[in-house]
Write a protein that holds these residues in place. Structure first.
Motif, short mmCIF file in Angstrom:
data_model
loop_
_atom_site.label_atom_id
_atom_site.label_comp_id
_atom_site.label_asym_id
_atom_site.label_seq_id
_atom_site.Cartn_x
_atom_site.Cartn_y
_atom_site.Cartn_z
N LEU A 1 3.25 -5.74 10.97
CA LEU A 1 2.24 -6.88 11.46
C LEU A 1 1.71 -7.39 10.34
O LEU A 1 1.36 -8.73 10.40
CB LEU A 1 1.39 -6.08 12.54
CG LEU A 1 0.29 -7.07 12.78
CD1 LEU A 1 0.88 -8.34 13.73
CD2 LEU A 1 -0.87 -6.31 13.80
N LYS A 2 1.35 -6.44 9.43
CA LYS A 2 0.53 -7.10 8.23
C LYS A 2 1.37 -8.03 7.40
O LYS A 2 0.99 -9.14 6.79
CB LYS A 2 0.08 -6.02 7.21
CG LYS A 2 -0.96 -6.36 6.00
CD LYS A 2 -1.17 -5.20 5.12
CE LYS A 2 -0.10 -4.67 4.34
NZ LYS A 2 -0.49 -3.65 3.44
N ASN A 3 2.79 -7.95 7.43
CA ASN A 3 3.59 -8.88 6.65
C ASN A 3 3.87 -10.05 7.36
O ASN A 3 4.06 -11.42 6.67
CB ASN A 3 5.10 -7.98 6.32
CG ASN A 3 4.90 -6.74 5.66
OD1 ASN A 3 4.34 -6.71 4.67
ND2 ASN A 3 5.82 -5.98 5.84
N ILE B 1 6.69 5.13 11.91
CA ILE B 1 6.09 3.98 12.28
C ILE B 1 5.08 3.20 11.35
O ILE B 1 5.16 2.06 11.17
CB ILE B 1 5.22 3.99 13.72
CG1 ILE B 1 5.98 4.65 14.63
CG2 ILE B 1 4.66 2.61 14.00
CD1 ILE B 1 7.32 3.79 15.04
N ASP B 2 4.51 4.05 10.55
CA ASP B 2 3.38 3.69 9.24
C ASP B 2 4.13 3.07 8.19
O ASP B 2 3.59 2.86 7.33
CB ASP B 2 2.51 4.46 9.12
CG ASP B 2 1.41 4.71 10.22
OD1 ASP B 2 1.37 3.69 11.01
OD2 ASP B 2 0.88 5.66 10.41
N SER B 3 5.62 3.59 8.05
CA SER B 3 6.18 3.24 6.98
C SER B 3 6.29 1.80 6.57
O SER B 3 6.27 1.16 7.27
CB SER B 3 7.61 3.74 7.09
OG SER B 3 8.47 3.36 5.82
N PRO B 4 6.28 1.46 5.24
CA PRO B 4 6.37 -0.04 4.98
C PRO B 4 7.42 -0.78 5.10
O PRO B 4 7.70 -1.88 5.24
CB PRO B 4 5.86 0.12 3.17
CG PRO B 4 5.43 1.21 2.87
CD PRO B 4 5.81 2.42 4.21
N HIS B 5 8.47 0.06 5.27
CA HIS B 5 9.95 -0.28 5.65
C HIS B 5 9.91 -0.54 7.01
O HIS B 5 11.27 -1.12 7.67
CB HIS B 5 10.90 0.64 5.14
CG HIS B 5 10.87 0.81 3.71
ND1 HIS B 5 11.08 -0.13 2.80
CD2 HIS B 5 10.35 1.99 3.13
CE1 HIS B 5 10.92 0.45 1.33
NE2 HIS B 5 10.57 1.73 1.73
N SER B 6 9.10 -0.01 8.02
CA SER B 6 9.20 -0.13 9.56
C SER B 6 8.88 -1.79 9.93
O SER B 6 8.38 -2.55 9.36
CB SER B 6 8.06 0.61 10.20
OG SER B 6 8.02 0.31 11.53
N SER B 7 9.72 -2.04 11.01
CA SER B 7 10.03 -3.40 11.45
C SER B 7 8.91 -3.56 12.75
O SER B 7 9.19 -4.87 13.34
CB SER B 7 11.17 -3.94 11.67
OG SER B 7 11.81 -3.29 12.59
N ILE B 8 8.37 -2.69 13.34
CA ILE B 8 7.53 -2.67 14.43
C ILE B 8 6.11 -2.26 14.53
O ILE B 8 5.54 -2.44 15.63
CB ILE B 8 8.33 -1.79 15.55
CG1 ILE B 8 8.77 -0.44 14.77
CG2 ILE B 8 9.74 -2.44 15.74
CD1 ILE B 8 9.52 0.31 15.87
N GLY B 9 5.71 -1.43 13.50
CA GLY B 9 4.33 -1.17 13.34
C GLY B 9 3.37 -1.88 12.84
O GLY B 9 3.49 -3.14 12.63
N PHE B 10 2.15 -1.36 12.12
CA PHE B 10 1.11 -1.97 11.90
C PHE B 10 1.56 -2.67 10.39
O PHE B 10 1.02 -3.64 9.85
CB PHE B 10 -0.11 -1.22 11.81
CG PHE B 10 -1.02 -1.21 13.11
CD1 PHE B 10 -1.63 -2.39 13.28
CD2 PHE B 10 -0.78 -0.27 13.73
CE1 PHE B 10 -2.37 -2.42 14.56
CE2 PHE B 10 -1.35 -0.24 15.03
CZ PHE B 10 -2.38 -0.94 15.41
N ALA B 11 2.28 -2.05 9.72
CA ALA B 11 2.75 -2.48 8.39
C ALA B 11 3.60 -3.74 8.51
O ALA B 11 3.42 -4.45 7.74
CB ALA B 11 3.66 -1.21 7.64
#
Length: 255
Positions: free
Chosen positions: A123-125, A111-121
């Motif tokens: 959201l930051k994008n 979930i924390d991976s920069p490539h995740s499309s659903i987590g906080f990473a």
């Protein structure tokens, strides 16, 4: 081998693929209990239970998010290297007022991976920070910390529990806390089926939080009858002040 036989083989292969590999999205179901929460005079938070099914070779990921808008904050910094003061304004756009993630152990890295499309990473994008010259990573991290203190942003990696498997699916259950600082409104509850960190199926429903009784009447008064609400607020303050003065005077605490 003639064309007719080749066509029949191809058709049979396609039918077998449809039978053996059904659409994973159709195997994701969910139910919210209760789907509506009432805020009364003594409301101090609540909880909901999300149940459903996902393909038995996947993991469940639940996201509860609120209205997307913009937030204005004051940026603090040291002036002359001594005093902490407001040094400017910061605006965050495309920010959900609530962002809660619920998973099972072992999914945090995915979930924390920069490539995740659903987590906080992810959201930051999506969040836009103005002025653009600001340090986005630092400001977003501090904003998340602020919202975590309000209990409307967090990641609970022990919330999802799994049950029995049958017909290629397994059941899941998660209890989601609803903190008192969540405002009245409609919230989105999304369930994703993850396979090696990738979303292979999802479904969505909504949670409604509304005011009832005295809080509802007070809200209607504040928004539709500002003058009456203002007069009542002044009167309540005066009565409270007088009551406090009398109370402390009687105890010898006021002179």
């Amino acid at each position: 081998m003639n064309k007719k036989i080749l066509f029949q083989i191809a058709l049979l292969s396609s039918l077998l693929a449809l039978i053996v590999s059904p659409c994973l999205a159709e195997n994701v179901t969910m139910k919210i209990t209760p789907a509506e929460i009432n805020i009364s005079a003594f409301y101090n938070g609540s909880s909901i239970t999300v149940t459903g099914t996902i393909p038995d070779n996947t993991e469940a990921f639940i996201r509860l998010s609120g209205h997307i808008g913009e937030i204005h904050l004051k940026k603090k910094g040291k002036v002359a290297g001594i005093l902490w003061m407001n040094t400017g304004d910061v605006t965050l756009k495309n920010v959900p007022e609530t962002f809660m993630l619920f998973t099972s152990p072992g999914l945090k890295d995915q979930i924390d991976s920069p490539h995740s499309s659903i987590g906080f990473a992810a959201l930051k994008n999506e969040v836009q920070i103005e002025p653009e010259s600001s340090d986005k990573d630092f400001l977003f991290r501090e904003f998340v910390k602020l919202e975590q203190k309000n209990q409307v942003y967090f990641n609970d990696d022990k919330a999802v529990q799994y049950g029995a498997s049958a017909d290629g699916s397994r059941t899941f259950t998660a209890v989601l806390p609803i903190p008192p600082k969540m405002k009245p409104g409609t919230y989105s509850v999304d369930v994703f089926a993850l396979q090696n960190g990738d979303v292979v199926g999802s479904t969505n429903d909504s949670l409604t939080i509304k005011e009832v009784g005295f809080p509802q009447q007070l809200s209607i008064l504040a928004f539709n009858h500002e003058l009456i609400y203002g007069i009542m607020a002044v009167l309540v303050a005066l009565v409270a002040g007088l009551a406090t003065g009398i109370l402390f005077k009687g105890k010898g605490g006021a002179h």
